[in-house]
Design a protein around this motif. Structure first.
Motif: not given
Length: 432
Positions: A255, A257, A269, A272-273, A275, A314-316
């Motif tokens: 995650g 970014r 990034r 991270a997008d 996951h 899918g945590r951010t």
């Protein structure tokens, strides 16, 4: 009973041995052993025994064939040696002590031999230096003197010390081949350099005796302080055009970014997008521009399972995993994030090694505890008991939690170790 006069025996008979080993003579033999070992095993000088009790006075009187009446006795070792030789013991003091206990050690001879070995090591080192380009380097004498004063080689056996100092001289001569204090140097991989000098690619690994000697020389050559941590040691190697291994160890992240404009930041990034976790090497961290959005809060965990669960669900939130005790590459990433203004929250295992690691991370980065307080531990412990989860006994040396003085007592009371997976659902809630 007195010790019988010698009757031609060459070793103590049973009666003589029984007498010599009586408790009343224990202090005498101990003191005599110490004096002989200091005297090159020669029965010279005298020993003084104080606060003698009745049992000791009687035993000494019988042994010396003269009354010992007071609380103090001074025994001349030549007289004791002669007395033993003319008695049924039939041998001198040194031989008697060898019969009564372990072999005597000639400490004077041992010191002389050790001094001779150290002199040979330094003579070899000096000869090696004079045969190389280091003889023209202004710092070489100081380097040898610092090693000598520090005692780092004196703690090794002669063979090891000679090999290591010879290898260190050869490596430094390779790195500083001429008299130019700032030449255009050849580039080396640390493993390549180690193989050339020692035959092993790990010969210059961090923490080895050889690497410490070589780094001391590089520091003197470059006029900098001897490094105290892994990042500054790597920097010092690079100052001598030696590239440390920066690709074999990785740190697990998720995650991230960063706002940088190169393809490297863009790749992070994008991961991270989608996951996807990332495994970053030290080499990558040196080239990344890890500038994060203002106020970014980074969660730090101990177990890779937390990262896996965050990716699966899918945590951010940004997440960094220490994968147990934080290694150099883990600290390098956290240092970079801290330098960019990130704040941290830490969660780990509720066991004593986990508390020790948490103290280290929280103190270094001023991280907040992330579900790591006494109330969190008690809730999770109770939940595992209610659910019938098999219990793990809390073992090892207790460690105080610097962020919550009530946590260690709570853990001691319940005696249950809880790994990070016990709180996985709660951690996922926080990472949404």
């Amino acid at each position: 009973m007195t010790v019988p006069e010698r009757a031609g025996a060459h070793s103590p008979d049973a009666d003589a041995l029984a007498f010599l080993t009586r408790p009343g003579l224990t202090r005498l033999w101990t003191a005599a052993r110490t004096r002989l070992e200091r005297n090159g095993l020669q029965p010279a000088g005298a020993i003084r025994l104080e606060r003698l009790d009745a049992q000791e006075r009687e035993a000494l009187s019988l042994l010396l064939a003269k009354p010992v009446n007071g609380p103090t006795a001074t025994i001349r070792l030549p007289d004791l040696d002669a007395r033993l030789r003319t008695s049924a013991v039939g041998r001198g003091l040194a031989s008697t002590l060898g019969q009564l206990g372990p072999p005597l050690t000639d400490r004077r001879a041992a010191r002389d031999a050790a001094a001779a070995e150290r002199a040979l090591v330094w003579s070899t080192a000096q000869t090696e230096v004079e045969a190389t380009s280091l003889s023209a380097q202004p710092w070489t004498g100081q380097w040898l003197e610092e090693i000598r004063r520090g005692g780092i080689l004196a703690r090794q056996d002669q063979h090891t010390a000679t090999i290591v100092i010879t290898q260190a001289v050869q490596i430094l001569a390779t790195l500083f081949p001429g008299t130019d204090p700032d030449p255009t140097p050849a580039s080396w991989g640390r493993g390549e350099l180690a193989t050339r000098a020692t035959g092993s690619a790990h010969g210059l690994d961090d923490g080895t005796l050889l690497s410490r000697l070589v780094l001391r020389g590089i520091a003197l050559a470059r006029g900098v302080e001897l490094p105290a941590d892994a990042p500054t040691r790597r920097a010092l190697w690079r100052m001598a055009s030696v590239t440390p291994d920066e690709v074999s160890s990785t740190v697990l992240a998720y995650g991230l970014r960063p706002t940088g404009g190169t393809w490297r930041e863009a790749a992070l990034r994008e991961r991270a997008d989608h996951h996807m976790e990332a495994h970053l090497t030290l080499r990558e961290l040196r080239t990344l521009h890890l500038k994060m959005p203002p106020g970014t809060r980074v969660h730090v965990c101990e177990n890779p399972r937390v990262v896996e669960a965050a990716a699966d669900s899918g945590r951010t939130a940004p997440l960094v995993c220490t994968s147990g005790s934080a290694t150099t590459v883990v600290l390098a990433l956290l240092d970079a994030l801290a330098a960019s203004g990130c704040t941290f929250a830490y969660h780990g295992d509720f066991d004593w090694p986990g508390i020790t690691l948490a103290n280290r991370i929280m103190q270094r980065y001023r991280a907040e505890p992330w579900r790591m307080r006494a109330a969190d531990y008690e809730y999770l412990a109770t939940r595992t008991q209610v659910l019938g989860t098999p219990q793990i006994a809390l073992t090892g040396t207790p460690a105080e939690a610097g962020w919550d003085p009530e946590l260690a007592p709570a853990m001691n009371t319940l005696g249950i170790a809880l790994h990070e997976e016990a709180a996985l659902d709660l951690l996922m809630e926080d990472l949404g």
